[in-house]
Motif scaffolding. Structure first.
Motif, PDB file in Angstrom:
ATOM      1  N   GLY A  10      -6.368  -8.681   9.620  1.00 43.04           N
ATOM      2  CA  GLY A  10      -5.954  -9.252   8.352  1.00 43.04           C
ATOM      3  C   GLY A  10      -5.990  -8.309   7.167  1.00 43.04           C
ATOM      4  N   THR A  11      -6.272  -7.030   7.411  1.00 44.48           N
ATOM      5  CA  THR A  11      -6.336  -6.056   6.320  1.00 44.48           C
ATOM      6  C   THR A  11      -5.562  -4.794   6.690  1.00 44.48           C
ATOM      7  N   VAL A  12      -5.197  -4.028   5.657  1.00 43.68           N
ATOM      8  CA  VAL A  12      -4.516  -2.746   5.864  1.00 43.68           C
ATOM      9  C   VAL A  12      -5.564  -1.639   5.829  1.00 43.68           C
ATOM     10  N   ARG A  13      -5.639  -0.884   6.899  1.00 49.98           N
ATOM     11  CA  ARG A  13      -6.595   0.223   6.960  1.00 49.98           C
ATOM     12  C   ARG A  13      -6.081   1.407   6.144  1.00 49.98           C
ATOM     13  N   ASN A  14      -6.992   2.304   5.786  1.00 52.12           N
ATOM     14  CA  ASN A  14      -6.604   3.510   5.068  1.00 52.12           C
ATOM     15  C   ASN A  14      -5.613   4.318   5.902  1.00 52.12           C
ATOM     16  N   PRO A  15      -4.647   4.972   5.262  1.00 47.89           N
ATOM     17  CA  PRO A  15      -3.635   5.716   6.012  1.00 47.89           C
ATOM     18  C   PRO A  15      -4.220   6.918   6.741  1.00 47.89           C
ATOM     19  N   VAL A  16      -3.609   7.216   7.890  1.00 49.79           N
ATOM     20  CA  VAL A  16      -3.980   8.396   8.673  1.00 49.79           C
ATOM     21  C   VAL A  16      -2.812   9.370   8.611  1.00 49.79           C
ATOM     22  N   PRO A  17      -3.023  10.581   8.055  1.00 54.92           N
ATOM     23  CA  PRO A  17      -1.922  11.541   7.976  1.00 54.92           C
ATOM     24  C   PRO A  17      -1.425  11.942   9.365  1.00 54.92           C
ATOM     25  N   ILE A  18      -0.125  12.107   9.489  1.00 60.38           N
ATOM     26  CA  ILE A  18       0.484  12.543  10.741  1.00 60.38           C
ATOM     27  C   ILE A  18       1.017  13.960  10.555  1.00 60.38           C
ATOM     28  N   ASP A  19       0.567  14.859  11.396  1.00 58.10           N
ATOM     29  CA  ASP A  19       1.049  16.236  11.378  1.00 58.10           C
ATOM     30  C   ASP A  19       2.237  16.327  12.325  1.00 58.10           C
ATOM     31  N   TYR A  20       3.432  16.510  11.778  1.00 59.00           N
ATOM     32  CA  TYR A  20       4.622  16.610  12.621  1.00 59.00           C
ATOM     33  C   TYR A  20       5.156  18.031  12.653  1.00 59.00           C
ATOM     34  N   ALA A  21       4.262  18.981  12.435  1.00 59.48           N
ATOM     35  CA  ALA A  21       4.564  20.416  12.541  1.00 59.48           C
ATOM     36  C   ALA A  21       5.598  20.884  11.527  1.00 59.48           C
ATOM     37  N   GLY A  22       5.754  20.136  10.442  1.00 58.03           N
ATOM     38  CA  GLY A  22       6.665  20.553   9.388  1.00 58.03           C
ATOM     39  C   GLY A  22       8.138  20.507   9.742  1.00 58.03           C
ATOM     40  N   ASP A  23       8.481  19.817  10.823  1.00 56.74           N
ATOM     41  CA  ASP A  23       9.881  19.727  11.236  1.00 56.74           C
ATOM     42  C   ASP A  23      10.564  18.615  10.452  1.00 56.74           C
ATOM     43  N   LYS A  25       0.831  -1.208   0.000  1.00 55.32           N
ATOM     44  CA  LYS A  25       0.000   0.000   0.000  1.00 55.32           C
ATOM     45  C   LYS A  25       0.867   1.261   0.000  1.00 55.32           C
ATOM     46  N   VAL A  26       1.956   1.237   0.742  1.00 56.48           N
ATOM     47  CA  VAL A  26       2.845   2.394   0.825  1.00 56.48           C
ATOM     48  C   VAL A  26       3.550   2.627  -0.507  1.00 56.48           C
ATOM     49  N   LEU A  86      -0.410  -4.528  13.805  1.00 56.04           N
ATOM     50  CA  LEU A  86       0.904  -3.963  13.530  1.00 56.04           C
ATOM     51  C   LEU A  86       0.692  -2.602  12.863  1.00 56.04           C
ATOM     52  N   VAL A  87       1.333  -1.586  13.423  1.00 54.28           N
ATOM     53  CA  VAL A  87       1.166  -0.210  12.955  1.00 54.28           C
ATOM     54  C   VAL A  87       2.532   0.365  12.601  1.00 54.28           C
ATOM     55  N   VAL A  88       2.634   1.003  11.439  1.00 58.18           N
ATOM     56  CA  VAL A  88       3.872   1.683  11.088  1.00 58.18           C
ATOM     57  C   VAL A  88       3.569   3.139  10.755  1.00 58.18           C
ATOM     58  N   GLU A  89       4.518   4.004  11.088  1.00 57.69           N
ATOM     59  CA  GLU A  89       4.475   5.398  10.663  1.00 57.69           C
ATOM     60  C   GLU A  89       5.519   5.521   9.562  1.00 57.69           C
ATOM     61  N   ALA A  90       5.055   5.645   8.316  1.00 58.49           N
ATOM     62  CA  ALA A  90       5.940   5.586   7.159  1.00 58.49           C
ATOM     63  C   ALA A  90       5.754   6.799   6.262  1.00 58.49           C
ATOM     64  N   ILE A  91       6.843   7.202   5.601  1.00 60.11           N
ATOM     65  CA  ILE A  91       6.737   8.313   4.663  1.00 60.11           C
ATOM     66  C   ILE A  91       6.251   7.799   3.311  1.00 60.11           C
ATOM     67  N   ASP A  92       5.623   8.678   2.571  1.00 63.70           N
ATOM     68  CA  ASP A  92       5.160   8.388   1.218  1.00 63.70           C
ATOM     69  C   ASP A  92       6.354   8.547   0.277  1.00 63.70           C
ATOM     70  N   PRO A  93       6.778   7.469  -0.417  1.00 64.35           N
ATOM     71  CA  PRO A  93       7.966   7.587  -1.279  1.00 64.35           C
ATOM     72  C   PRO A  93       7.798   8.615  -2.403  1.00 64.35           C
ATOM     73  N   ASN A 143       2.566   9.125   7.166  1.00 63.69           N
ATOM     74  CA  ASN A 143       1.256   8.516   7.395  1.00 63.69           C
ATOM     75  C   ASN A 143       1.356   7.333   8.348  1.00 63.69           C
ATOM     76  N   GLU A 144       0.267   7.089   9.058  1.00 58.52           N
ATOM     77  CA  GLU A 144       0.162   5.898   9.889  1.00 58.52           C
ATOM     78  C   GLU A 144      -0.606   4.833   9.116  1.00 58.52           C
ATOM     79  N   TRP A 145       0.000   3.649   8.992  1.00 61.41           N
ATOM     80  CA  TRP A 145      -0.616   2.518   8.319  1.00 61.41           C
ATOM     81  C   TRP A 145      -0.816   1.398   9.334  1.00 61.41           C
ATOM     82  N   SER A 146      -2.014   0.803   9.346  1.00 60.31           N
ATOM     83  CA  SER A 146      -2.337  -0.212  10.342  1.00 60.31           C
ATOM     84  C   SER A 146      -2.770  -1.517   9.682  1.00 60.31           C
TER      85      SER A 146
END
Length: 201
Positions: free
Chosen positions: A109-122, A70-71, A88-95, A102-105
């Motif tokens: 048995g399935t991969v949920r839709n990604p949840v965007p992570i706001d890291y304040a632009g750092d 998915k990533v 299993l949850v990963v916080e992965a960047i979009d290549p 994004n957070e991917w879960s």
């Protein structure tokens, strides 16, 4: 019946946008974890039955493969990996957008839709925290899990959650943090990227 209860677990674990703050390499999660919500809801045995045992090398690799697909990257560039029974949850960047995190879960048995992570632009903090998902092999994570209860010294203890991330702000090393609970006690068993126990707190 299982499908209904898994649906309940998914609904209970629903999250909004995750908010992270980054400062000098320290990226911290401010919202509740999907992993912790599933464990606290008592549905981990159900999700584990559906997802497969993600405390094993085969289970971790299967979850990684599903999320990687998915990533769109294998290995993935991640900030953190969290594991609980059946989750299993990963916080992965979009290549295709390296500043998008994004957070991917992998749950039930399935991969949920990604949840965007706001890291304040750092972006500096983001880069400092990133590591490739294959830097700590599934076999190493599983071996650390297998030895965690004995290392904790908790009689009849059980592994609740596993976190793989850099040890920032202390150092750049990648660590495996395993929370063990039982008999009214709790310990965190900390291992290095080779799976060797470094500390029990």
């Amino acid at each position: 019946m299982i499908s209904v209860r898994v649906g309940t677990a998914l609904a209970a674990a629903g999250l909004g946008v995750m908010t992270l703050s980054g400062c000098s390499g320290d990226i911290r999660q401010q919202a509740s974890d999907l992993v912790e919500q599933v464990v606290e809801s008592g549905t981990e045995k159900i999700t584990n039955a559906v997802s497969g045992d993600v405390f094993t090398p085969e289970g971790i690799d299967a979850a990684y493969a599903a999320i990687s697909d998915k990533v769109g990257a294998n290995p993935m560039q991640v900030v953190e990996v969290k594991i609980a029974p059946g989750v299993l949850v990963v916080e992965a960047i979009d290549p295709s957008a390296p500043t998008s995190l994004n957070e991917w879960s992998f749950l039930a048995g399935t991969v949920r839709n990604p949840v965007p992570i706001d890291y304040a632009g750092d972006t500096e903090a983001l880069q400092q925290n990133l590591f490739a998902s294959n830097e700590v092999p599934a076999t190493t994570i599983a071996a650390a899990i297998d030895g965690a209860v004995a290392a904790s010294g908790i009689p009849d203890g059980a592994v609740k959650t596993v976190t793989v991330k850099r040890n920032l702000p202390v150092d750049q090393a990648i660590g495996i943090l395993i929370d063990v609970e039982g008999a009214g006690a709790g310990k965190q068993v900390r291992s290095d990227a080779a799976g060797q126990v470094t500390e029990v707190v």
